[in-house]
Design an enzyme around this catalytic site. Structure first.
Site, PDB file in Angstrom:
ATOM      1  CG  HIS A  65      -0.541   0.029   2.521  1.00  0.00           C
ATOM      2  ND1 HIS A  65      -0.374   1.198   3.214  1.00  0.00           N
ATOM      3  CD2 HIS A  65      -0.222  -0.965   3.381  1.00  0.00           C
ATOM      4  CE1 HIS A  65       0.028   0.914   4.439  1.00  0.00           C
ATOM      5  NE2 HIS A  65       0.143  -0.374   4.574  1.00  0.00           N
ATOM      6  CG  ASP A 166       2.220   0.512   7.927  1.00  0.00           C
ATOM      7  OD1 ASP A 166       1.914   0.022   6.839  1.00  0.00           O
ATOM      8  OD2 ASP A 166       1.434   0.602   8.896  1.00  0.00           O
ATOM      9  CD  GLU A 196      -3.165  -1.559   5.120  1.00  0.00           C
ATOM     10  OE1 GLU A 196      -3.157  -2.628   5.730  1.00  0.00           O
ATOM     11  OE2 GLU A 196      -2.855  -0.476   5.668  1.00  0.00           O
ATOM     12  CD  GLU A 197      -1.996   2.087   7.553  1.00  0.00           C
ATOM     13  OE1 GLU A 197      -2.695   1.619   8.465  1.00  0.00           O
ATOM     14  OE2 GLU A 197      -0.803   1.770   7.374  1.00  0.00           O
ATOM     15  CG  ASP A 219       1.499  -3.759   5.266  1.00  0.00           C
ATOM     16  OD1 ASP A 219       2.286  -2.906   5.733  1.00  0.00           O
ATOM     17  OD2 ASP A 219       0.284  -3.552   5.150  1.00  0.00           O
ATOM     18  CG  HIS A 305       0.100   2.590  12.618  1.00  0.00           C
ATOM     19  ND1 HIS A 305      -1.251   2.317  12.653  1.00  0.00           N
ATOM     20  CD2 HIS A 305       0.553   2.085  11.446  1.00  0.00           C
ATOM     21  CE1 HIS A 305      -1.579   1.654  11.547  1.00  0.00           C
ATOM     22  NE2 HIS A 305      -0.500   1.499  10.802  1.00  0.00           N
TER      23      HIS A 305
HETATM   24 CO    CO Z   1      -0.399   0.435   8.858  1.00  0.00          CO
HETATM   25 ZN    ZN Z   2       0.702  -1.331   6.381  1.00  0.00          ZN
END
Ligand code: CO
Ligand code: ZN
Length: 333
Positions: A65, A166, A196-197, A219, A305
């Site tokens: 992503h 990420d 994606e998130e 990922d 994150h």
């Molecule tokens: Co993520």
């Molecule tokens: Zn991710």
């Protein structure tokens, strides 16, 4: 690889606003793909056709992503402070004191309401972004503006740190795999997905249009190797992870075997991954249309994150090796 990862992680692309990231990727893969298209949701899909004379090639979809977690301005108060809400998994504990950049280039710092208990962790609805404005009228941010963490890429030997590892580290693994594959008996689709998130939205439509036989997401995953961390059998630098289960998917055992056998034959280090919280694009690819054999390859990452996500570059290199090995040879199932 380093320069590309630095450029990609320093590019802003909160969910729904992946345009700048897509531009960087499109330029990089132009000469590596036989076909490239962008769909209505902004997914960038690149195809490498099977080698000539291959009968009944398998269609394989790889997904990484492009988007990152972010913030969205929800209210500007009379003194020009911006209240905001999350775009994806933006946590209070990582947002306090952070700098954010809005898509129009405005940078702000995250402050917070008075704490009743100095040791408590604030939810983000008790925080605000100070962009240096003095009133609603001179505030350069308006309701609905998207932002993301502002942080530069740094190198600590083999460990590299940046915002949006990420999943820009996964994006780079896919690009480097495209570069490494000289010829494949399969029909390969590399999907750089959006949103994606915020519940894997881009991958859903990408999987529908590609209609693959096999799907693999690349990922990041969490690690269990920091002080008093969660109990998890994944460590930074010990190799890419073969996902066995996460909270959204049970990987297809045939795909797991394919990954592990390729790793063992190629003497590539790997780890078996069970992730208790979180999932990837593979979970929606798996249940697309009439169902798809799916699995995932994960890059171990600390502080997922946060604005300082850490990966080990050997894990990325070994991910490229493993994927290249898998995609270059015929599959036995
Ligand atoms: Co993520
Ligand atoms: Zn991710």
């Amino acid at each position: 690889m380093k320069q590309l990862l630095k450029t990609l992680t320093e590019t802003f692309g909160p969910s729904g606003y992946e345009d700048e990231v897509r531009k960087v990727i499109a330029k990089e893969i132009k000469s590596l793909a036989d076909e490239i298209r962008v769909d209505a949701l902004g997914n960038l899909i690149a195809r490498i056709k099977p080698a000539k004379n291959v009968k009944n090639p398998k269609k394989i979809m790889l997904a990484a992503h492009m988007d990152e977690i972010g913030v969205i301005a929800s209210h500007i108060d009379k003194n020009g402070f911006v209240r905001f809400t999350n775009v994806g998994g933006t946590f209070g504990r990582y947002t306090l004191g952070a700098r954010v950049r809005f898509l129009n280039g405005v940078v702000g710092i995250v402050g917070y309401d008075r704490l009743e208990n100095i040791d408590s962790i604030l939810p983000i609805n008790k925080m605000y972004i100070d962009v240096g404005a003095t009133s609603k009228n001179d505030c350069p941010v308006k309701v609905g503006d998207f932002g993301a963490f502002e942080r530069s890429f740094i190198e600590m030997g083999n460990r590299w740190v940046a915002k949006s590892m990420d999943d820009r580290s996964g994006v780079v693994v896919l690009i480097e795999t495209m570069r490494a594959i000289k010829s494949s008996p399969h029909d390969l689709y590399f999907a750089f997905t959006t949103q994606e998130e915020v519940s894997l939205r881009g991958a859903k439509s990408a999987a529908y249009s590609i209609d693959p036989d096999i799907g693999i997401a690349v990922d990041v995953t969490a690690t269990g190797d920091t002080p008093a961390s969660i109990k998890m059998a994944v460590e930074l630098g010990k190799g890419p992870c073969v996902k066995i289960k996460d909270s959204g998917m049970i990987s297809d055992p045939r795909v797991i075997d394919w990954m592990i056998q390729t790793a063992e034959k190629g003497k590539i280090p790997y780890q078996r991954e069970v992730l208790v919280g979180g999932t990837t694009d593979a979970s929606v690819i798996q249940i697309s249309r009439a169902g798809v054999m799916a699995g995932a390859l994960s890059i171990p990452c600390r502080n997922v994150h946060s604005a300082s996500e850490m990966i080990d570059v050997d894990d990325m290199k070994n991910s490229v090796k493993l994927l290249t090995g898998m995609l270059s040879k015929p599959i036995s199932f």
